[in-house]
Scaffold this active site. Structure first.
Site, PDB file in Angstrom:
ATOM      1  CD  GLU A 164      59.960  34.372  51.507  1.00  0.00           C
ATOM      2  OE1 GLU A 164      60.873  33.958  50.578  1.00  0.00           O
ATOM      3  OE2 GLU A 164      58.936  35.023  51.087  1.00  0.00           O
TER       4      GLU A 164
ATOM      5  CD1 TRP B 209      28.555  29.977  26.963  1.00  0.00           C
ATOM      6  CD2 TRP B 209      29.517  31.209  28.919  1.00  0.00           C
ATOM      7  NE1 TRP B 209      29.573  29.258  27.495  1.00  0.00           N
ATOM      8  CE2 TRP B 209      30.279  29.778  28.555  1.00  0.00           C
ATOM      9  CE3 TRP B 209      30.035  32.087  29.634  1.00  0.00           C
ATOM     10  CZ2 TRP B 209      31.251  29.406  29.409  1.00  0.00           C
ATOM     11  CZ3 TRP B 209      31.046  31.779  30.425  1.00  0.00           C
ATOM     12  CH2 TRP B 209      31.951  30.394  30.320  1.00  0.00           C
TER      13      TRP B 209
ATOM     14  CE  LYS C  73      35.773  33.703  31.901  1.00  0.00           C
ATOM     15  NZ  LYS C  73      36.308  34.205  30.721  1.00  0.00           N
TER      16      LYS C  73
ATOM     17  CG  ASP D 277      55.801  34.005  49.015  1.00  0.00           C
ATOM     18  OD1 ASP D 277      57.167  33.590  48.833  1.00  0.00           O
ATOM     19  OD2 ASP D 277      55.496  34.849  48.129  1.00  0.00           O
TER      20      ASP D 277
END
Length: 862
Positions: free
Chosen positions: A507, A197, A232, A452
């Protein structure tokens, strides 16, 4: 058609006037001088950094009585990597042609010229659309401009959509490459388990497009970033360093033992020995999709989150047994908040880790394909989670919208959903979203998508506090978000280019015209839209009306009120209708009596008898009359009780209502089995007769007094008697073709929990009606008729017997058609008979039908 040569210019986004004035800070006169008209039409204007939009809903066609509805690690070295692209993406000349629809001009193409844009095939399909030619010409030009810009700068749309092979973390033979688009970042590093890290030795470089990149050499011949290790993206903005999950991460996990723990990005690159290899080909696209909507996490009976493999092994066989041909999976994309039902996506390229790994999901899809089931994914590109630490929103640090995935200010926030809204005009947003679709199709073999929140995408107002009446002006005006429309056109073109057999469902509650017409015609390109008004109608009736108040005309209108050139998926209830605060249709019908009255070892109460009968009728008429495909949510096929409630603080984190109680339908003495077997039979009927895909749909009788609806769909004749008490002996039914008709499916059969009042071995012979070719002289505008027995709260489908095939032994009878599991027989109860009223026309076939309905009841249970 030449693309605009000026780089950095964009066609102005046609916002609603008051929003446009507010956002640009311009008075009305200035807007007019820029070419924005106040009367709903518009001229074209250009403005640096601005964007474009417009909108309106369709007149839907209801059926007349006779009109057909077509309906931890040592430091490793980092080397430079070349920028992703060397030149900015200017607009360029379109290279492709687009074809007209087969229904308008078969096997012909037209050049992508301005004249062609002004003469789109949709005008022949619906002449009323010509009044909005400016709108369609504008958005088609925008689409072609965007497409040709991508083709010039990226090679082609298909190559552009392979962004997941360039962005994120990818390993090749020389090393591991990581790219991330973060133009607002001032410094950037890649950190993770592989470097403890500490990103000091893994500084990234930024190109002029805001793309950060780094190449990390292999260590002793192995990737520096091991498979299944945490990573990350760390970047500095304004003196502050923040850590974010890579936007293109393919897996993200959380420590479930720690409450509120943040998600970690996980580099997923398993060795060949651990990768799942697909074994089965995609099933062929069916003429009509019969869709089983499912949520993997809540698919088990135990109060816990179920896995992909559990679903594949335990639930998929149930779906196949009920004769569905398509599975629609919800909540596949990673979402940190489980109770969002998967609609607040945090990591768009990551599978939901609650239910397993990417390889587990591949196993599920492959297992479905082995069973002949196509798999659709519920994709959410209408908005993104508002989460910062684990979501895409974490890349928004106050920069301009051109440097962000999202719009700034109010336009970038959905106030009802508490989520962020994409800037669909941004180049890298298009790459991200289009690549997302490609990723799921290529890597996981999904056969299509349910998009959606399409209504929210189509309009700047997102459909909030807006009622659509069907007036075309509501769809094609300054409220339409053309950026979003163009993205959906690109997406549909891409998906059908990659996989011509793809099924893509929208939708949309607004009913926008040509949403489901091909892009080449001037449409948005979806294959189907969800018929969202239908479940609303049923919920209204069940909550607010007595049975005697049900309107046959209103029911028929709701089911047929759709654009005949655009296909719909009909459904009586989906996950929406049973979410906490509401109930499943079965529970609305029977409520608390489902806890005590579902045993078949005791007579059914009036409430249970009514509930099971109407559960069958509501779902069957919705399927038969409501659209060109059918959808059912997991568990509702057997009348799952209660409602859905995800674990949350308000219910003490309980999973009790976030599971499916399969034991209810598996227990032989419970009445749930009857509804399940009828669901099997409904789907089997379509498998046999293909009525869902038939353009022939004729409603011939909507009798308000007798509460009867009669209609033809394909080669079948359907008779629905919604009356709570009355039996009609010898009810006259209009039909198209003369001949002999028999029962194909009967909701009142014992095998379906009925009373066995309709004979299945009765021949119904037709009689001619009126003058051939003169509809006004016919019976209910039908040239032939036959008579039937119609008990209360029943529905029966009749098929025309092929007498020639029957004489050679090739004909089919009803028990052969209804391919369902047999159940023990029961005899009609006296209470049922006593509460009925009978009307008779003294028809012999009616009497015979009733008599044989009892004498031959053993035959009706095959």
């Amino acid at each position: 058609m030449d693309c605009p040569p000026a780089q950095g210019l964009r066609l102005i986004h046609l916002l609603p006037l008051f929003l446009l004035r507010h956002s640009l800070g311009m008075p009305r006169a200035c807007l007019l001088s820029m070419g924005i008209d106040m009367n709903g039409s518009f001229r074209f204007a250009c403005e640096r950094g601005a964007k474009n939009t417009c909108s309106s809903p369709p007149i839907l066609h209801s059926s007349a009585r006779v009109a057909p509805i077509l309906v931890a690690r040592t430091a490793v070295s980092a080397t430079r990597i070349a920028p992703l692209h060397e030149t900015p993406p200017p607009l360029s000349k379109a290279k492709s042609k687009f074809a007209t629809a087969a229904t308008v001009q078969e096997d012909k193409t037209m050049a992508a010229s301005k004249d062609d844009v002004d003469h789109l095939p949709i005008y022949k399909l619906d002449p009323k659309l010509e009044k909005f030619k400016d709108h369609f010409s504008y958005r088609m030009k925008r689409y072609l401009d965007q497409k040709c810009a991508i083709e010039k700068n990226e090679g082609c749309l298909e190559e552009f959509s392979k962004g997941y092979l360039k962005f994120g973390i990818n390993t090749n033979k020389d090393g591991t490459v990581y790219r991330e688009w973060a133009p607002a970042a001032q410094e950037a590093q890649l950190i993770g388990d592989f470097n403890d890290w500490n990103g000091a030795n893994h500084q990234m470089e930024k190109d002029k497009f805001g793309v950060w990149s780094i190449k990390i050499d292999h260590v002793k011949g192995k990737p520096a970033i091991p498979h299944n290790s945490r990573v990350k993206f760390r970047f500095r903005h304004g003196g502050v360093w923040v850590d974010r999950i890579p936007a293109w991460i393919r897996y993200a996990t959380v420590d479930a033992s720690k409450f509120g723990a943040p998600y970690d990005g996980v580099h997923w690159d398993p060795p060949a020995s651990e990768r799942y290899m697909f074994k089965h080909p995609r099933p062929l696209k069916p003429d009509a999709p019969r869709i089983y909507e499912a949520h993997v996490g809540m698919s088990g009976e135990k109060p816990a989150v179920s896995t992909y493999r559990e679903f594949a092994d335990n639930v998929l066989p149930r779906i196949r047994a009920n004769n569905y041909n398509t599975v629609q999976l919800m909540a596949v994309m990673e979402h940190s908040y489980y109770a969002s039902f998967g609609y607040h996506v945090t990591n768009f390229f990551a599978v939901s880790s609650r239910s397993g790994t990417p390889e587990d999901l591949k196993y599920l899809v492959d297992k479905a394909h082995s069973l002949g089931l196509r798999v659709l994914m519920d994709v959410v590109h209408s908005h993104a989670s508002n989460n910062v630490t684990d979501g895409l929103n974490g890349y928004d640090v106050g920069q301009s919208t051109q440097e962000s995935y999202f719009h700034t200010g109010d336009r970038g926030y959905h106030k009802l959903w508490d989520s962020r809204l994409f800037n669909y005009a941004n180049w890298e947003v298009l790459r991200f979203l289009l690549s997302n679709l490609r990723y799921w199709m290529d890597e996981f073999m999904f056969d299509g998508f349910r998009f959606d929140g399409v209504t929210s995408m189509l309009y700047h107002h997102h459909g909030i506090n807006v009622g659509f009446t069907g007036n075309y002006k509501e769809y094609f005006n300054l409220d339409t978000d053309v950026d979003a429309v163009v993205y959906m056109m690109l997406a549909n073109h891409l998906m059908h280019s990659i996989l011509p057999e793809a099924t893509v469902v929208a939708e949309d509650v607004s009913g926008m015209p040509v949403l489901c017409r091909p892009v080449d015609e001037g449409g948005v390109g979806f294959d189907y839209r969800l018929a969202m008004a239908i479940p609303d109608r049923w919920i209204d009736y069940l909550k607010n009306k007595e049975d005697s108040e049900w309107s046959m005309g209103e029911i028929a209108h709701t089911l047929t009120n759709r654009r005949y050139t655009e296909k719909c998926i009909a459904y009586a209830e989906s996950h929406d209708q049973s979410i906490v605060g509401d109930k499943t249709i079965a529970f609305l019908l029977m409520d608390k009596e489902m806890y005590t009255g579902m045993s078949d070892l005791q007579p059914a109460s009036p409430t249970i008898d009514r509930g099971i009968a109407l559960q069958k009728m509501i779902h069957f008429i919705t399927m038969a009359l409501g659209g060109d495909g059918y959808l059912n949510f997991m568990g509702n096929e057997f009348g799952h009780p209660e409602w859905i409630d995800f674990p949350r603080e308000g219910n003490n984190w309980s999973y009790d209502k976030c599971r499916r109680q399969w034991s209810l339908v598996d227990t032989d003495h419970l009445r749930y089995k009857y509804m399940n077997v009828f669901d099997q039979a409904m789907n089997a009927l379509d498998e046999e007769f293909s009525f869902l895909s038939s353009p022939k749909q004729i409603v011939s009788d909507m009798n308000e007094e007798k509460k009867v609806i009669v209609f033809e769909r394909g080669d079948l004749v359907f008779v629905f008697n919604f009356h709570p008490k009355k039996t009609y002996d010898g009810y006259k039914v209009g039909c198209d073709l003369p001949g002999k008709y028999r029962v194909a499916l009967d909701s009142d059969a014992f095998v379906f929990g009925g009373h066995g009042r309709v004979g299945h071995d009765v021949d119904h012979f037709t009689s001619p009606e009126g003058v051939p070719g003169v509809p006004e002289t016919n019976f209910n505008n039908r040239p032939n008729s036959f008579k039937v027995l119609s008990p209360p709260r029943t529905c029966v489908a009749y098929y025309r017997v092929d007498e020639e095939a029957e004489t050679t032994g090739a004909g089919k009878t009803s028990p052969e058609i209804i391919d369902v599991d047999a159940s023990p027989l029961k005899t009609p109860t006296a209470t049922t008979e006593a509460c009925e009223e009978r009307e008779s026309t003294k028809d012999v076939s009616g009497k015979k039908g009733r008599k044989l309905g009892r004498q031959s009841s053993d035959k009706s249970t095959k």
